[in-house]
Design a protein around this motif. Structure first.
Motif, PDB file in Angstrom:
ATOM      1  N   PHE A 391       1.325  -1.029   0.097  1.00  0.00           N
ATOM      2  CA  PHE A 391      -0.278   0.445   0.094  1.00  0.00           C
ATOM      3  C   PHE A 391       0.723   1.827  -0.141  1.00  0.00           C
ATOM      4  CE2 PHE A 391      -2.969  -2.455   1.441  1.00  0.00           C
ATOM      5  CZ  PHE A 391      -4.696  -2.424   0.643  1.00  0.00           C
ATOM      6  N   ILE A 392       2.071   1.268   0.450  1.00  0.00           N
ATOM      7  CA  ILE A 392       2.543   2.237   0.368  1.00  0.00           C
ATOM      8  C   ILE A 392       3.518   1.919  -0.347  1.00  0.00           C
ATOM      9  CG2 ILE A 392       5.117   3.991   1.732  1.00  0.00           C
ATOM     10  CD1 ILE A 392       2.976   3.321   3.554  1.00  0.00           C
ATOM     11  N   ASN A 393       3.808   1.255  -1.645  1.00  0.00           N
ATOM     12  CA  ASN A 393       4.573   1.332  -2.791  1.00  0.00           C
ATOM     13  C   ASN A 393       3.423   1.696  -3.437  1.00  0.00           C
ATOM     14  OD1 ASN A 393       5.399  -1.903  -4.943  1.00  0.00           O
ATOM     15  ND2 ASN A 393       5.916   0.400  -4.783  1.00  0.00           N
ATOM     16  N   SER A 394       2.155   1.563  -3.634  1.00  0.00           N
ATOM     17  CA  SER A 394       1.322   2.125  -4.111  1.00  0.00           C
ATOM     18  C   SER A 394       1.684   4.074  -4.455  1.00  0.00           C
ATOM     19  CB  SER A 394      -0.028   2.439  -4.494  1.00  0.00           C
ATOM     20  OG  SER A 394      -0.068   0.735  -3.922  1.00  0.00           O
ATOM     21  N   HIS A 395       2.069   4.186  -3.671  1.00  0.00           N
ATOM     22  CA  HIS A 395       2.619   6.538  -3.782  1.00  0.00           C
ATOM     23  C   HIS A 395       3.727   6.599  -4.499  1.00  0.00           C
ATOM     24  CE1 HIS A 395      -0.479   7.051  -1.125  1.00  0.00           C
ATOM     25  NE2 HIS A 395       0.081   5.950   0.098  1.00  0.00           N
ATOM     26  N   GLU A 396       4.664   5.434  -4.869  1.00  0.00           N
ATOM     27  CA  GLU A 396       6.499   5.801  -5.144  1.00  0.00           C
ATOM     28  C   GLU A 396       6.233   5.586  -6.722  1.00  0.00           C
ATOM     29  OE1 GLU A 396       8.122   4.116  -1.339  1.00  0.00           O
ATOM     30  OE2 GLU A 396       7.181   1.866  -3.141  1.00  0.00           O
ATOM     31  N   ILE A 397       5.677   4.432  -7.182  1.00  0.00           N
ATOM     32  CA  ILE A 397       6.363   3.820  -8.116  1.00  0.00           C
ATOM     33  C   ILE A 397       5.100   4.804  -9.961  1.00  0.00           C
ATOM     34  CG2 ILE A 397       5.922   2.143  -7.935  1.00  0.00           C
ATOM     35  CD1 ILE A 397       3.591   1.374  -9.773  1.00  0.00           C
ATOM     36  N   ALA A 398       4.476   6.350  -9.700  1.00  0.00           N
ATOM     37  CA  ALA A 398       3.468   6.595 -10.575  1.00  0.00           C
ATOM     38  C   ALA A 398       3.380   8.211 -10.019  1.00  0.00           C
ATOM     39  CB  ALA A 398       2.550   6.620 -10.478  1.00  0.00           C
ATOM     40  N   GLY A 399       4.393   8.377  -9.430  1.00  0.00           N
ATOM     41  CA  GLY A 399       5.053  10.265  -9.734  1.00  0.00           C
ATOM     42  C   GLY A 399       3.615  10.951  -9.288  1.00  0.00           C
ATOM     43  N   PRO A 400       3.135  12.010 -10.754  1.00  0.00           N
ATOM     44  CA  PRO A 400       2.291  12.118 -10.125  1.00  0.00           C
ATOM     45  C   PRO A 400       0.890  11.400 -10.533  1.00  0.00           C
ATOM     46  CG  PRO A 400       3.536  12.777 -12.643  1.00  0.00           C
ATOM     47  CD  PRO A 400       4.140  12.316 -12.148  1.00  0.00           C
ATOM     48  N   PHE A 401       0.666  10.439 -10.922  1.00  0.00           N
ATOM     49  CA  PHE A 401       0.087   9.976 -10.995  1.00  0.00           C
ATOM     50  C   PHE A 401      -0.238   8.834 -10.218  1.00  0.00           C
ATOM     51  CE2 PHE A 401       2.065  10.486 -15.200  1.00  0.00           C
ATOM     52  CZ  PHE A 401       1.210  11.087 -15.915  1.00  0.00           C
ATOM     53  N   SER A 402       0.137   8.820  -8.790  1.00  0.00           N
ATOM     54  CA  SER A 402       0.228   8.281  -7.863  1.00  0.00           C
ATOM     55  C   SER A 402      -1.558   8.329  -8.038  1.00  0.00           C
ATOM     56  CB  SER A 402       0.285   8.345  -6.854  1.00  0.00           C
ATOM     57  OG  SER A 402       2.075   8.798  -6.765  1.00  0.00           O
ATOM     58  N   GLY A 403      -3.015   9.216  -7.538  1.00  0.00           N
ATOM     59  CA  GLY A 403      -3.724   9.216  -7.169  1.00  0.00           C
ATOM     60  C   GLY A 403      -4.566   8.587  -8.362  1.00  0.00           C
ATOM     61  N   ILE A 404      -4.205   8.278  -9.231  1.00  0.00           N
ATOM     62  CA  ILE A 404      -5.056   7.688 -10.858  1.00  0.00           C
ATOM     63  C   ILE A 404      -4.839   6.281 -10.478  1.00  0.00           C
ATOM     64  CG2 ILE A 404      -5.144   7.386 -13.290  1.00  0.00           C
ATOM     65  CD1 ILE A 404      -4.251  10.417 -13.415  1.00  0.00           C
ATOM     66  N   LEU A 405      -3.539   6.022  -9.806  1.00  0.00           N
ATOM     67  CA  LEU A 405      -3.067   4.630  -9.972  1.00  0.00           C
ATOM     68  C   LEU A 405      -4.069   3.470  -8.176  1.00  0.00           C
ATOM     69  CD1 LEU A 405       0.368   2.357  -9.929  1.00  0.00           C
ATOM     70  CD2 LEU A 405      -0.851   2.246  -7.966  1.00  0.00           C
ATOM     71  N   ILE A 406      -3.783   4.356  -7.351  1.00  0.00           N
ATOM     72  CA  ILE A 406      -4.516   3.777  -6.102  1.00  0.00           C
ATOM     73  C   ILE A 406      -5.926   3.929  -6.426  1.00  0.00           C
ATOM     74  CG2 ILE A 406      -5.486   5.221  -3.783  1.00  0.00           C
ATOM     75  CD1 ILE A 406      -2.831   6.506  -4.302  1.00  0.00           C
ATOM     76  N   GLY A 407      -6.656   5.270  -7.255  1.00  0.00           N
ATOM     77  CA  GLY A 407      -8.479   4.814  -7.400  1.00  0.00           C
ATOM     78  C   GLY A 407      -8.402   3.649  -8.654  1.00  0.00           C
ATOM     79  N   ILE A 408      -7.478   2.881  -9.560  1.00  0.00           N
ATOM     80  CA  ILE A 408      -7.915   1.888  -9.833  1.00  0.00           C
ATOM     81  C   ILE A 408      -7.280   0.822  -9.319  1.00  0.00           C
ATOM     82  CG2 ILE A 408      -6.287   0.484 -11.876  1.00  0.00           C
ATOM     83  CD1 ILE A 408      -5.688   3.247 -13.000  1.00  0.00           C
ATOM     84  N   GLN A 409      -6.458   0.986  -8.085  1.00  0.00           N
ATOM     85  CA  GLN A 409      -6.265  -0.183  -6.878  1.00  0.00           C
ATOM     86  C   GLN A 409      -6.840  -0.096  -6.646  1.00  0.00           C
ATOM     87  OE1 GLN A 409      -2.990   1.279  -4.508  1.00  0.00           O
ATOM     88  NE2 GLN A 409      -2.500  -0.992  -3.255  1.00  0.00           N
ATOM     89  N   ASN A 410      -7.576   0.461  -5.852  1.00  0.00           N
ATOM     90  CA  ASN A 410      -9.004   0.762  -4.914  1.00  0.00           C
ATOM     91  C   ASN A 410      -9.693   0.076  -6.085  1.00  0.00           C
ATOM     92  OD1 ASN A 410      -7.856   0.792  -3.075  1.00  0.00           O
ATOM     93  ND2 ASN A 410      -8.232   3.208  -2.429  1.00  0.00           N
ATOM     94  N   MET A 411     -10.206  -0.048  -6.786  1.00  0.00           N
ATOM     95  CA  MET A 411     -11.267  -0.510  -8.042  1.00  0.00           C
ATOM     96  C   MET A 411     -10.976  -1.837  -7.528  1.00  0.00           C
ATOM     97  SD  MET A 411     -11.950   2.118 -10.887  1.00  0.00           S
ATOM     98  CE  MET A 411     -13.274   0.615 -11.404  1.00  0.00           C
ATOM     99  N   ILE A 412      -9.948  -2.363  -8.307  1.00  0.00           N
ATOM    100  CA  ILE A 412      -9.793  -3.721  -8.463  1.00  0.00           C
ATOM    101  C   ILE A 412      -9.645  -3.943  -7.104  1.00  0.00           C
ATOM    102  CG2 ILE A 412      -8.230  -5.402  -8.898  1.00  0.00           C
ATOM    103  CD1 ILE A 412      -6.894  -3.381 -10.680  1.00  0.00           C
ATOM    104  N   GLY A 413      -9.217  -3.502  -5.904  1.00  0.00           N
ATOM    105  CA  GLY A 413      -9.357  -4.246  -4.690  1.00  0.00           C
ATOM    106  C   GLY A 413     -10.981  -4.072  -3.977  1.00  0.00           C
ATOM    107  N   THR A 414     -11.351  -3.794  -4.619  1.00  0.00           N
ATOM    108  CA  THR A 414     -13.608  -3.515  -3.730  1.00  0.00           C
ATOM    109  C   THR A 414     -13.931  -4.543  -4.828  1.00  0.00           C
ATOM    110  OG1 THR A 414     -12.667  -1.438  -3.603  1.00  0.00           O
ATOM    111  CG2 THR A 414     -15.009  -1.766  -4.143  1.00  0.00           C
ATOM    112  N   ILE A 415     -13.325  -4.834  -5.853  1.00  0.00           N
ATOM    113  CA  ILE A 415     -13.746  -6.435  -6.536  1.00  0.00           C
ATOM    114  C   ILE A 415     -13.957  -7.605  -5.572  1.00  0.00           C
ATOM    115  CG2 ILE A 415     -14.072  -8.137  -8.023  1.00  0.00           C
ATOM    116  CD1 ILE A 415     -12.452  -6.434 -10.073  1.00  0.00           C
ATOM    117  N   PRO A 416     -13.104  -8.191  -4.617  1.00  0.00           N
ATOM    118  CA  PRO A 416     -13.803  -9.023  -3.159  1.00  0.00           C
ATOM    119  C   PRO A 416     -14.782  -8.664  -3.014  1.00  0.00           C
ATOM    120  CG  PRO A 416     -11.155  -8.534  -3.883  1.00  0.00           C
ATOM    121  CD  PRO A 416     -11.807  -7.590  -4.933  1.00  0.00           C
ATOM    122  N   GLY A 417     -14.878  -7.750  -2.462  1.00  0.00           N
ATOM    123  CA  GLY A 417     -16.060  -7.007  -1.548  1.00  0.00           C
ATOM    124  C   GLY A 417     -16.902  -7.491  -2.382  1.00  0.00           C
ATOM    125  N   PHE A 418     -17.990  -7.268  -3.330  1.00  0.00           N
ATOM    126  CA  PHE A 418     -18.513  -7.491  -3.410  1.00  0.00           C
ATOM    127  C   PHE A 418     -18.802  -9.357  -4.243  1.00  0.00           C
ATOM    128  CE2 PHE A 418     -17.743  -4.548  -7.061  1.00  0.00           C
ATOM    129  CZ  PHE A 418     -17.602  -5.073  -8.168  1.00  0.00           C
TER     130      PHE A 418
END
Length: 489
Positions: A391-418
């Protein structure tokens, strides 16, 4: 040498704890249905005959008196699959607001988005009892809306911390703040079990009223007090404000366009997406299904259920606080390379619950406290994922696009929830230990696969596709409305 105001008793620590309490309330509202539904259902009228010991465990001898199985019946005759749909509906809404939430936070700011997200989700939480009493479909709508409004919370925190968290303090700030997730479960489950039996308006509705009002009050105070950046924040010292801005504002050069293909398909991004999906499958199992497992297999009463369901999160909360400081220490003192810390913490958060669930799959109600031990073990190191892992790694690899990467990450991570509650409800329709064994082995396989995939492909540096045009210049700190000449380094 750069002046560094102390971390303890600082304004940024005050903000950290404010976000901590916001996430506590967020997860109280997210998990409340997992315990409330046990009191909402009329178990006597459901064909599966829940809470009858000899059906669930056949001829096993359990170490409890029969009084432990009694539970006041609710008003709703929902079969197991319908219960799974109710639990999962939150995550359908949560899924669809991830990327919009990240976009919104970039427009109006992380503080406003985070506060409004919890405020609106708290209002829909308060109305859930009214919706449930009208009909099932309206209940599903309000659960969907609660998830939809809560969805922007974590993407907005990416924006918020980009203005408030100095890089050298990032692990401890994110670790302390996100430990509110564990505290939310610690409070929600036992308190919900007590309210279920002794609360007002029939018991279970009081869970939603109280948790919802908590969120409304918190959000109003948060939105009134905090600003989007240290430069515009009242009640912060000039020294600390300059320190935060100077630490964070490194040369920032905006690329011409968003590299969507690389964000989605690069190896480093895929490593984060895959491990997030597999990790969240297990995390949501603990969050939404463990109360049902404790009832079906270990056969504790509702109040004990709530307390026991919360103990794993209590242990995890303690580990999160400690491990966040250890992660910063290992990196800042060069004890381990950053990539080694990420792999170590991710492995601890994945392989430990994998092993615990395998052992748990062979524990029945004749050894209930052994089952509780494995539940605690499985959740204990879960929080390492957010203090030094992927989860910390998510803030490191995408530079100014970290917010978008985290949004995609959370979308994929939400799938097990439903999909998870529906699959678990289908597999465990007869409330048998053998059925839960299938669930636990499936989850263990996902833990193992996700961790190995991450260990092979993860990166910790900003990727080439996220690097910026070097011809552009550093932003002007004077635009932050701070008189740098009055600051002493």
């Amino acid at each position: 040498m750069q002046y560094s105001p102390g971390f303890f008793f600082s304004f940024r620590l005050f903000l950290t704890f404010s976000v901590f309490f916001g996430l506590t309330i967020l997860y109280m509202q997210r998990t409340n249905m997992g315990i409330a539904i046990l009191c909402m259902v009329n178990h006597s009228s459901v064909d599966t005959q829940q809470f009858i010991p000899d059906v669930a465990v056949d001829d096993l001898t359990c170490n409890f008196e029969k009084k432990n199985y009694t539970l006041r019946d609710g008003n709703f005759s929902w079969p197991k699959k319908t219960q799974g749909l109710i639990l999962s509906m939150f995550f359908y809404g949560y899924f669809f607001s991830q990327i919009p939430g990240g976009w919104l936070s970039s427009k109006i700011g992380g503080v406003r988005t985070f506060g409004l997200s919890i405020f609106l989700g708290s209002i829909t939480t308060v109305f859930i009892p009214f919706a449930a009493k009208i009909n099932l479909y309206l209940l599903l709508v309000f659960r969907f809306l609660t998830g939809f409004f809560h969805g922007p919370c974590f993407p907005s925190l990416g924006t918020l911390w980009s203005h408030w968290a100095p890089p050298t303090e990032r692990s401890r700030i994110l670790g302390i703040a996100t430990s509110g997730v564990q505290l939310g479960n610690i409070i929600a489950l036992p308190f919900g079990g007590i309210l279920c039996q002794h609360g007002f308006d029939g018991g279970w509705p009081s869970i939603f009223y109280i948790y919802g009002v908590f969120g409304i009050v918190w959000a109003a105070l948060f939105l009134a007090f905090f600003s989007e950046s240290p430069a515009h924040q009242k009640s912060i010292s000039r020294e600390e404000s300059f320190y935060i801005i100077h630490s964070i504002n490194k040369p920032v050069n905006r690329p011409k366009k968003t590299p969507w293909k690389s964000l989605i398909t690069s190896k480093a991004s895929l490593a984060i997406y895959v491990v997030t999906f597999c990790f969240n499958w297990g995390a949501y199992l603990y969050m939404t299904q463990i109360p049902t497992y404790i009832r079906d297999v270990l056969q504790f009463d509702i109040e004990s259920n709530g307390i026991l369901s919360s103990i794993p999160f209590l242990v995890s909360w303690i580990v999160v606080i400690i491990s966040s400081f250890i992660a910063d220490y290992l990196i800042s003192k060069n004890k381990l390379q950053k990539i080694s810390v990420r792999k170590l913490y991710t492995s601890l958060s994945m392989f430990t619950p994998m092993c615990a669930l395998i052992f748990l799959s062979y524990v029945d109600c004749s050894s209930p406290y052994l089952g509780v031990f494995f539940l605690i073990l499985g959740q204990a190191l879960n929080g390492c994922s957010g203090t030094g892992g992927f989860f910390i790694n998510s803030h490191e690899i995408a530079g100014p696009f970290s917010g978008i990467l985290i949004g995609i990450q959370n979308m994929i991570g939400t799938i097990p929830g439903f999909i998870g509650p529906y699959i678990v409800g289908h597999i465990t329709s007869n409330h048998k230990l053998e059925e839960w064994r299938i669930v636990f082995w499936l989850t263990s396989f996902l833990y193992c696969f996700g961790c190995i995939f991450y260990l092979i492909f993860t990166e910790v540096e900003v990727q080439n596709w996220a690097k910026c045009d070097k011809t552009q210049t550093r932003p002007n700190l004077d635009s932050e409305k701070i008189d740098l000449n009055e600051m002493s380094l």
